[in-house]
Write an enzyme that holds these catalytic residues in place. Structure first.
Site, PDB file in Angstrom:
ATOM      1  N   LYS A  49      17.719   7.127  -1.706  1.00  0.00           N
ATOM      2  CA  LYS A  49      16.785   7.562  -2.750  1.00  0.00           C
ATOM      3  C   LYS A  49      17.510   7.811  -4.081  1.00  0.00           C
ATOM      4  O   LYS A  49      16.924   7.643  -5.149  1.00  0.00           O
ATOM      5  CB  LYS A  49      16.008   8.800  -2.275  1.00  0.00           C
ATOM      6  CG  LYS A  49      15.032   8.481  -1.128  1.00  0.00           C
ATOM      7  CD  LYS A  49      13.973   7.438  -1.541  1.00  0.00           C
ATOM      8  CE  LYS A  49      12.898   7.236  -0.506  1.00  0.00           C
ATOM      9  NZ  LYS A  49      11.844   6.295  -0.905  1.00  0.00           N
ATOM     10  N   TYR A  73      19.712   8.699   4.017  1.00  0.00           N
ATOM     11  CA  TYR A  73      18.395   8.664   3.362  1.00  0.00           C
ATOM     12  C   TYR A  73      18.515   9.141   1.911  1.00  0.00           C
ATOM     13  O   TYR A  73      17.981   8.511   0.994  1.00  0.00           O
ATOM     14  CB  TYR A  73      17.400   9.541   4.132  1.00  0.00           C
ATOM     15  CG  TYR A  73      16.038   9.604   3.474  1.00  0.00           C
ATOM     16  CD1 TYR A  73      15.214   8.485   3.425  1.00  0.00           C
ATOM     17  CD2 TYR A  73      15.577  10.788   2.886  1.00  0.00           C
ATOM     18  CE1 TYR A  73      13.967   8.533   2.813  1.00  0.00           C
ATOM     19  CE2 TYR A  73      14.329  10.845   2.273  1.00  0.00           C
ATOM     20  CZ  TYR A  73      13.534   9.723   2.241  1.00  0.00           C
ATOM     21  OH  TYR A  73      12.307   9.770   1.625  1.00  0.00           O
TER      22      TYR A  73
HETATM   23  P1  NDP Z   1       4.663   6.826   6.221  1.00  0.00           P
HETATM   24  O1  NDP Z   1       5.618   6.679   7.363  1.00  0.00           O
HETATM   25  O2  NDP Z   1       3.323   7.414   6.487  1.00  0.00           O
HETATM   26  O3  NDP Z   1       4.475   5.436   5.477  1.00  0.00           O
HETATM   27  C1  NDP Z   1       5.535   4.550   5.260  1.00  0.00           C
HETATM   28  C2  NDP Z   1       4.976   3.200   4.930  1.00  0.00           C
HETATM   29  O4  NDP Z   1       6.070   2.301   4.702  1.00  0.00           O
HETATM   30  C3  NDP Z   1       4.144   2.625   6.061  1.00  0.00           C
HETATM   31  O5  NDP Z   1       2.991   2.042   5.512  1.00  0.00           O
HETATM   32  C4  NDP Z   1       5.043   1.572   6.674  1.00  0.00           C
HETATM   33  O6  NDP Z   1       4.229   0.503   7.139  1.00  0.00           O
HETATM   34  C5  NDP Z   1       5.835   1.136   5.451  1.00  0.00           C
HETATM   35  N1  NDP Z   1       7.087   0.486   5.795  1.00  0.00           N
HETATM   36  C6  NDP Z   1       8.150   0.982   6.458  1.00  0.00           C
HETATM   37  N2  NDP Z   1       9.093   0.037   6.606  1.00  0.00           N
HETATM   38  C7  NDP Z   1       8.607  -1.083   6.006  1.00  0.00           C
HETATM   39  C8  NDP Z   1       9.096  -2.396   5.827  1.00  0.00           C
HETATM   40  N3  NDP Z   1      10.295  -2.769   6.288  1.00  0.00           N
HETATM   41  N4  NDP Z   1       8.332  -3.290   5.165  1.00  0.00           N
HETATM   42  C9  NDP Z   1       7.124  -2.923   4.699  1.00  0.00           C
HETATM   43  N5  NDP Z   1       6.592  -1.717   4.836  1.00  0.00           N
HETATM   44  C10 NDP Z   1       7.332  -0.809   5.491  1.00  0.00           C
HETATM   45  O7  NDP Z   1       5.464   7.708   5.146  1.00  0.00           O
HETATM   46  P2  NDP Z   1       5.117   8.197   3.661  1.00  0.00           P
HETATM   47  O8  NDP Z   1       3.788   7.780   3.228  1.00  0.00           O
HETATM   48  O9  NDP Z   1       5.482   9.624   3.628  1.00  0.00           O
HETATM   49  O10 NDP Z   1       6.250   7.393   2.860  1.00  0.00           O
HETATM   50  C11 NDP Z   1       6.011   6.638   1.709  1.00  0.00           C
HETATM   51  C12 NDP Z   1       7.179   6.795   0.761  1.00  0.00           C
HETATM   52  O11 NDP Z   1       7.278   8.142   0.358  1.00  0.00           O
HETATM   53  C13 NDP Z   1       8.539   6.427   1.361  1.00  0.00           C
HETATM   54  O12 NDP Z   1       9.281   5.683   0.416  1.00  0.00           O
HETATM   55  C14 NDP Z   1       9.191   7.779   1.606  1.00  0.00           C
HETATM   56  O13 NDP Z   1      10.590   7.695   1.559  1.00  0.00           O
HETATM   57  C15 NDP Z   1       8.622   8.562   0.443  1.00  0.00           C
HETATM   58  N6  NDP Z   1       8.667  10.024   0.592  1.00  0.00           N
HETATM   59  C16 NDP Z   1       8.003  10.649   1.618  1.00  0.00           C
HETATM   60  C17 NDP Z   1       8.078  12.032   1.731  1.00  0.00           C
HETATM   61  C18 NDP Z   1       7.393  12.777   2.835  1.00  0.00           C
HETATM   62  O14 NDP Z   1       7.687  13.967   3.014  1.00  0.00           O
HETATM   63  N7  NDP Z   1       6.480  12.192   3.574  1.00  0.00           N
HETATM   64  C19 NDP Z   1       8.858  12.827   0.775  1.00  0.00           C
HETATM   65  C20 NDP Z   1       9.473  12.065  -0.272  1.00  0.00           C
HETATM   66  C21 NDP Z   1       9.375  10.716  -0.345  1.00  0.00           C
HETATM   67  P3  NDP Z   1       4.514  -0.427   8.421  1.00  0.00           P
HETATM   68  O15 NDP Z   1       5.145   0.446   9.460  1.00  0.00           O
HETATM   69  O16 NDP Z   1       3.149  -0.933   8.771  1.00  0.00           O
HETATM   70  O17 NDP Z   1       5.400  -1.503   7.894  1.00  0.00           O
END
Ligand code: NDP
Length: 257
Positions: free
Chosen positions: A170, A166
Site C-alpha cells: 500500500k 501488505y
Molecule cells: P473484499 O475482500 O471484500 O474485496 C476485495 C475485492 O478484490 C473482491 O471483489 C475481489 O474479487 C477482488 N480481488 C482480489 N484479488 C483480485 C484479483 N487478483 N483480480 C481481480 N480482483 C481481485 O475487500 P475490501 O472491499 O475491503 O477491499 C477493497 C480494497 O480496499 C482493497 O484494495 C483493500 O486493500 C482496501 N482496503 C480495505 C480495508 C478494510 O478494512 N476492508 C482497509 C483499507 C484498505 P474476486 O475475489 O472475485 O476476484
C-alpha cells in the site's frame, strides 16, 4: 454531481464484494442516467448477480457490464480494453480497488507465495490496469482527461507488525499514485487516492484464510466503517468539477484515530 457523471463510463476492479461492490451501487444511484459501469473481478457469477441487482434497483438507464478479470494476470489486463464491447471502451473513470491481504505474519515467516500474490494484485495489478487505460484518457484534448481513483490503505502510511508485506504494497500504491499525478500535471487527468482504515468486508476473512472467528476478533469492541462509507467518498471525488483534484483522502472510524 449526477449531471457531471452522466454519460460516463466507469471501470471498477474488485467489484464483486466489499468496497468495490458498494462503489458500483453508489455510482448507479448517484447518476442513474446514461452511466456505463464495467464491473470486474475474478468471481464472474457474483458480478452478474450484482449487475442484475443494480439494474433492478435503478433501472435500465445504467448499463452494467460484468467482466471476469484477474488483475494479477498481466495478459488478461493487457487484452481487457480491446475485448470490451465498443460502447464501453470510452472509459472516463478507473477505480483501482482490487486488493487483498494474505497471511499476517512476521516478515521472516511470511510465505513467498503470499508475498507474490499481494504484490502482483495490489501493486503490479493496479499499475498494469492504469497503463491499460491511460492511452484512452490521453487521446482526449488538452493533454487528456479522466479519473484514476486508487484505493490504498491507512496501512500504507502507518505500517504495523505482522503486516509488513501488505503495508509495503500500500506504500507502493501511494508512491505510484503521487508520481503519476505529478507526471500528468496540467492535464485534465486526475490521479486520486483514498486510504480507508478498518472497513467491514470480506477482506478480513481473506486475511485469515477463511477463518471467520479470527476475522471477527479483529473487529471485537470496534465499530468499523461500512463499504458504503468508502463508496460515497469515491463517487464524491469523481463527481467534482473537472478542475478540482481531491488528491488524497484518509478515512477511518472514530475509534481508530
Ligand atoms: P473484499 O475482500 O471484500 O474485496 C476485495 C475485492 O478484490 C473482491 O471483489 C475481489 O474479487 C477482488 N480481488 C482480489 N484479488 C483480485 C484479483 N487478483 N483480480 C481481480 N480482483 C481481485 O475487500 P475490501 O472491499 O475491503 O477491499 C477493497 C480494497 O480496499 C482493497 O484494495 C483493500 O486493500 C482496501 N482496503 C480495505 C480495508 C478494510 O478494512 N476492508 C482497509 C483499507 C484498505 P474476486 O475475489 O472475485 O476476484
Amino acid at each position: 454531481v449526477a449531471k457531471r457523471l452522466e454519460g460516463k463510463t466507469v471501470v471498477i476492479t474488485g467489484a464483486s464484494s466489499g468496497i468495490g461492490r458498494s462503489t458500483a451501487f453508489e455510482f448507479a444511484r448517484t447518476a442513474p442516467k446514461n452511466l456505463k459501469l464495467v464491473l470486474t473481478a475474478r468471481r464472474i457469477d457474483t458480478l452478474k448477480q450484482i449487475a442484475a441487482d443494480i439494474v433492478a434497483e435503478v433501472g435500465e438507464g445504467v448499463k452494467v457490464l460484468p467482466v471476469q478479470l484477474d488483475v494479477s494476470n498481466p495478459e488478461e489486463v493487457k487484452t481487457f480494453v480491446g475485448k470490451l464491447p465498443e460502447e464501453f471502451r470510452d472509459i472516463n473513470v478507473l477505480v483501482n480497488n482490487a486488493g487483498l491481504v494474505k497471511g499476517l505474519a512476521r516478515a521472516p515467516e511470511i510465505a513467498e507465495e503470499d508475498i507474490n500474490i499481494m504484490f502482483n494484485t495490489n501493486v503490479t495489478g493496479l499499475i498494469n490496469m492504469t497503463q491499460a487505460i491511460l492511452p484512452i484518457f490521453k487521446k482526449r484534448p488538452e493533454g487528456g482527461a479522466g479519473d484514476i481513483i486508487n484505493v490504498g490503505s491507512i496501512a500504507g502510511r502507518e505500517p504495523y507488525p505482522g503486516g509488513s508485506i501488505y503495508c509495503a504494497t500500500k506504500a507502493a500504491v501511494r508512491s505510484f499514485t503521487d508520481a503519476l499525478r505529478k507526471e500528468l500535471i496540467a492535464t485534465r487527468i486526475r490521479v486520486m487516492e483514498i486510504d480507508p482504515g478498518q472497513v467491514e468486508t470480506e477482506f478480513s476473512v481473506v486475511r485469515f484464510y477463511g477463518d471467520k472467528a479470527k476475522a471477527d476478533a479483529v473487529y471485537a469492541g470496534c465499530e468499523p466503517l461500512t463499504p458504503d462509507d468508502i463508496a460515497e467518498v469515491v463517487v464524491f471525488v469523481a463527481g467534482r468539477r473537472e478542475n478540482v483534484v481531491i488528491a488524497d483522502t484518509l478515512i477511518f472510524p472514530s475509534h481508530q484515530a
